[in-house]
Design an enzyme around this catalytic site. Structure first.
Site, mmCIF file in Angstrom:
data_model
loop_
_atom_site.group_PDB
_atom_site.id
_atom_site.type_symbol
_atom_site.label_atom_id
_atom_site.label_comp_id
_atom_site.label_asym_id
_atom_site.label_seq_id
_atom_site.Cartn_x
_atom_site.Cartn_y
_atom_site.Cartn_z
ATOM 1 N N GLU A 79 4.581 13.054 -4.762
ATOM 2 C CA GLU A 79 3.925 13.080 -3.455
ATOM 3 C C GLU A 79 4.733 14.002 -2.529
ATOM 4 O O GLU A 79 5.926 13.787 -2.323
ATOM 5 C CB GLU A 79 3.926 11.651 -2.909
ATOM 6 C CG GLU A 79 3.072 11.456 -1.697
ATOM 7 C CD GLU A 79 3.011 9.994 -1.249
ATOM 8 O OE1 GLU A 79 4.043 9.312 -1.294
ATOM 9 O OE2 GLU A 79 1.926 9.558 -0.838
ATOM 10 N N GLU A 103 0.889 -1.159 0.000
ATOM 11 C CA GLU A 103 0.000 0.000 0.000
ATOM 12 C C GLU A 103 0.923 1.204 0.000
ATOM 13 O O GLU A 103 1.565 1.498 1.013
ATOM 14 C CB GLU A 103 -0.895 -0.077 1.245
ATOM 15 C CG GLU A 103 -2.169 0.719 1.083
ATOM 16 C CD GLU A 103 -1.983 2.149 1.533
ATOM 17 O OE1 GLU A 103 -1.699 2.977 0.653
ATOM 18 O OE2 GLU A 103 -2.102 2.423 2.725
#
Ligand code: NDP
Length: 772
Positions: free
Chosen positions: A388, A262
């Protein structure tokens, strides 16, 4: 003074939560976070400090776990696992006890989390801790139901779990609850910045009667994490950065360890001009300023429809001005501290390096705080729109049409989450399926629950956590898979052709028979050495052509299950009409008499997946909001498949049929030893209305095709049922775009039709709140 003036000028008084009990708890437990192995506290060494980011003060020392300590924890977990797996009901009772004790200690957990991570107490108290508790309750239920609802599945064994610092307790719960529910035991490594709530949790495990060895926690840093990855575990479950996820994919390649990743995200937050603007602005507070933006699914890319952009930005800026930043223990604080000066430095560096657009920032106190930031006027390709940041920084751009919104939204290597704001339900529900994301929130954001799977696509990783879909990641089909024998082609001494006429089967790409790029072929002999024909040797270029053909056939994924079922039935009908011919071909090639049975198996597989094409339904998850989370099954995309060698026709069809039934496009590498059944099959495909590019068939050595398939950036998954064990190469090369893999590790496949269907689909959870 008017009442309005009083309201406008009124300030908040301080409302601090006390840290006394949490600090006392740390002091009582030696002031050091250390290992919890086999139900006991292990080594406590002050190897590095865990600081309160809001004040810079040291909260506790942290023990850096060594490879030996990891091995000790894994051994304890291994020993405890068989007994733990025995009774689902007993597991349910233990998980329930954990949930109850977490409720009892909820305030301690929340304060510890806020002290250690810097997140506002309002969030740890009202979101992190309740959601973590809900996870244990929900999974107590799965433990109870496992025997009746998942009768053909069993635990994987020992699971190594590595979690990040942004939601230390919640990520722990997401990892430990499902693993334990399914009968696994665990060794968990918390992040180095945030080990303290895991210590409280270990204490709760003792109180809840968790048998020794079932839950083990080893504190440490990245090296400790790497040691866990290399330890004798059956699975690694990881949440963290894409960079480390990629390393773990490479490190576990070929080891047979299951893996779920994840990873990061750059999730779009799309606001259409018919949205309820005030709600959409308020939603952004949760999307990007929740947890200081240190959220993998943060709505960090704002896409606003051009007509409302100025008004929207103005409202957003005035809302930003009212955000309160400061002492995370103050109950009136909206934005707390950044987890560590290292992370603060990274955010600062990334924003300072940007030269595009207009930057609007509020103010932040001195120390490890970063002000809420909005950068408008960025282009879709700007670094800040692509990378990010993992901080309270919102990057924005505009779009004109819904299709442009989807295009910009999908213009990223990530695919974790997305938000869609529109009062037009048709527009919102039309947009959601088009977004490359594992989760889509309609008129909302950051909604998560134990009943709904969480996880992404593309470089956001693979696997789901939560819901029924999360359980498969902690189970495997029952039984032991047998080792697979390598099946080799027959050869001949003299090579004299039986027939002077050249019979070289071509490749099948884009609905046409295509000569191989390399221009080479392989002879195919019968067991008695008779030349049966030649097959083309495909190379990297042929794979590229096949991928292009797959991409041109993307429309297949939008067809209905009803249509796909009809085509699969039609393939079966046409194969049935030529059953004898195919059976004879198989018998001649393999020297067996299994041809008729194999053709029958292939026809049955076609019927099975034609049946499933319009019945492999999604679910409506009962999440605790006024609304539903629709778990939609979507195709994975382009799947490369190395087919079973032993069954030249049935093997190919058993893999092809579920993949195309679910709307994928496939590149099949036919049986290496007996490829002629597959090349004859072209004619069946050509006469069965299969659109060009949906099925592409290559021939040639699997060893040469495996890596190019696995490393191709436009192939979304690779399956290998080949008798050549190419699992390590495939898993390693798949790290390039973190594609999903399903490989046999040199063992006979132990899979039912559900395993195929699951591998052929992604679950997208679309959250639809309702009510005015
Ligand atoms: P990492 O991916 O480095 O850390 C996640 C976890 O993996 C931590 O427990 C870490 O240990 C551990 N780890 C680090 N290196 C290895 C390794 N080689 N093998 C096994 N485990 C390892 O994230 P960071 O905490 O360093 O954050 C870096 C960036 O990652 C952030 O700026 C952010 O962009 C992103 N991130 C994304 C998250 C997400 O949920 N998607 C969560 C956290 C970060 P340790 O903490 O001791 O280093």
């Amino acid at each position: 003074m008017t009442i309005k003036e009083i309201f406008d000028t009124m300030d908040y008084g301080p409302a601090p939560e006390s840290s006394k009990e949490a600090l006392q708890w740390l002091a009582d437990n030696g002031g050091i976070a250390g290992h919890y192995i086999n139900g006991k506290w292990g080594a406590l060494r002050d190897d590095f400090a865990s600081n309160n980011p809001a004040t810079g003060e040291k909260l506790a020392g942290v023990t850096k776990g060594t490879a030996d300590e990891i091995a000790e924890a894994v051994a304890a977990a291994r020993k405890a696992q068989p007994a733990w797996a025995k009774s689902g009901h007993k597991r349910a009772r233990v998980l329930y006890a954990i949930a109850r004790l977490m409720q009892k200690h909820a305030r301690l957990l929340a304060v510890m989390e806020t002290l250690d991570n810097g997140k506002p107490i309002r969030e740890s108290r009202d979101i992190d801790v309740p959601l973590a508790i809900r996870h244990f309750y929900h999974h107590a239920g799965f433990a109870q139901l496992m025997k009746s609802e998942l009768p053909d599945r069993e635990a994987l064994g020992v699971c190594g779990q590595i979690i990040p610092w942004n939601f230390p307790l919640l990520m722990l719960a997401w990892k430990i609850a499902p693993a334990l529910a399914m009968g696994n035991t665990v060794v968990l490594k918390p992040a180095e910045y945030t080990s303290l709530s895991a210590m409280v949790f270990a204490d709760i495990c003792t109180q809840a009667g968790v048998p020794p060895g079932v839950v083990n926690i080893v504190t440490g840093d990245g090296e400790t994490g790497a040691a866990l990855v290399n330890a004798e575990v059956n699975k690694i479950a990881f949440t963290g950065s894409t960079e480390v996820g990629r390393k773990i994919r490479e490190a576990t390649a070929g080891s047979g360890k299951a893996l779920s990743l994840e990873l990061g995200g750059k999730s779009p937050y799309i606001v259409f001009e018919d949205a309820d603007i005030d709600s959409a602005v308020e939603g952004l507070v949760d999307a990007i300023w929740f947890n200081q933006g240190q959220v993998c699914c943060a709505g960090s890319r704002l896409l606003v429809q051009e007509g409302i952009a100025d008004r929207f930005y103005a409202k957003l800026k005035s809302r930003m001005d009212t955000l309160r930043i400061g002492n995370p223990l103050d109950k009136c604080i909206d934005v707390g501290a950044i987890v560590d000066p290292v992370q603060l430095e990274q955010i600062t560096r990334m924003v300072s390096a940007n030269t595009e657009g207009d930057t609007y920032q509020t103010t932040a106190p001195e120390g490890c705080f970063y002000p809420p930031t909005l950068i408008t006027g960025l282009s879709a390709a700007s670094t800040l729109m692509q990378e990010e940041i993992f901080g309270p920084v919102l990057c924005a751009t505009t779009f004109r049409t819904p299709s442009e919104a989807v295009e910009i939204a999908n213009n990223t290597r990530y695919g974790l989450a997305a938000s869609v704001w529109s009062e037009n339900i048709n527009l919102a529900l039309d947009t959601a399926p088009k977004l490359a994301a594992g989760i889509v929130w309609i008129n909302g954001t950051n909604m998560m629950d134990a009943a709904a799977g969480f996880g992404g696509v593309r470089e956001s990783g693979f696997g789901r956590e939560g819901g029924w879909e999360g359980l498969s990641g902690y189970t495997k089909p029952s039984g032991t898979a047998k080792p697979l024998k390598k099946i080799t082609a027959f050869t001949t001494e003299d090579g004299t052709p039986a027939d002077p006429l050249d019979r070289t089967a071509k490749l099948y790409i884009g609905g046409k028979q295509a000569r191989p790029d390399g221009g080479y072929s392989n002879p195919v002999f019968s067991p008695k050495g008779k030349l049966l024909g030649h097959t083309s040797i495909a190379n990297r270029k042929d794979i590229r052509n096949a991928v292009e053909a797959c991409n041109a056939a993307k429309g297949w994924s939008k067809t209905t299950g009803h249509l796909r079922a009809q085509i699969l039935y039609y393939i079966a009908e046409n194969l049935s009409a030529r059953a004898d011919e195919f059976a004879t071909r198989i018998n001649t090639m393999t020297g067996t008499k299994t041809g008729a049975d194999e053709v029958e198996t292939a026809i049955r597989a076609l019927f099975t997946y034609a049946a499933w094409a319009d019945k492999y339904d999604g679910q409506a998850h009962g999440v605790p909001i006024r609304g539903v989370a629709l778990a939609m099954k979507e195709p994975v995309g382009n799947i490369g498949i190395l087919c079973d060698d032993a069954q030249p026709l049935a093997g190919l069809i058993s893999a092809m049929a579920p993949a195309i039934a679910m709307g994928n496009r496939v590149i099949l590498a036919a049986s290496e030893a007996f490829p002629l059944g597959a090349t004859d099959f072209y004619q069946i495909l050509e006469t069965s209305d299969v659109p060009a590019g949906v099925v592409n068939i290559l021939t040639g050595p699997h060893a040469d095709l495996a890596s190019p398939l696995a490393s191709h950036m436009d192939i979304d998954a690779v399956w290998s049922f080949s008798s050549s064990d190419l699992s390590a190469e495939i898993e390693k090369a798949s790290a390039a775009n973190l594609k999903r893999t399903w490989v046999n590790h040199g063992k006979a496949l132990n899979a039912d039709s559900h395993s195929y269907l699951q591998a052929a689909t992604e679950v997208k959870n679309i959250w639809i709140p309702y009510g005015e």
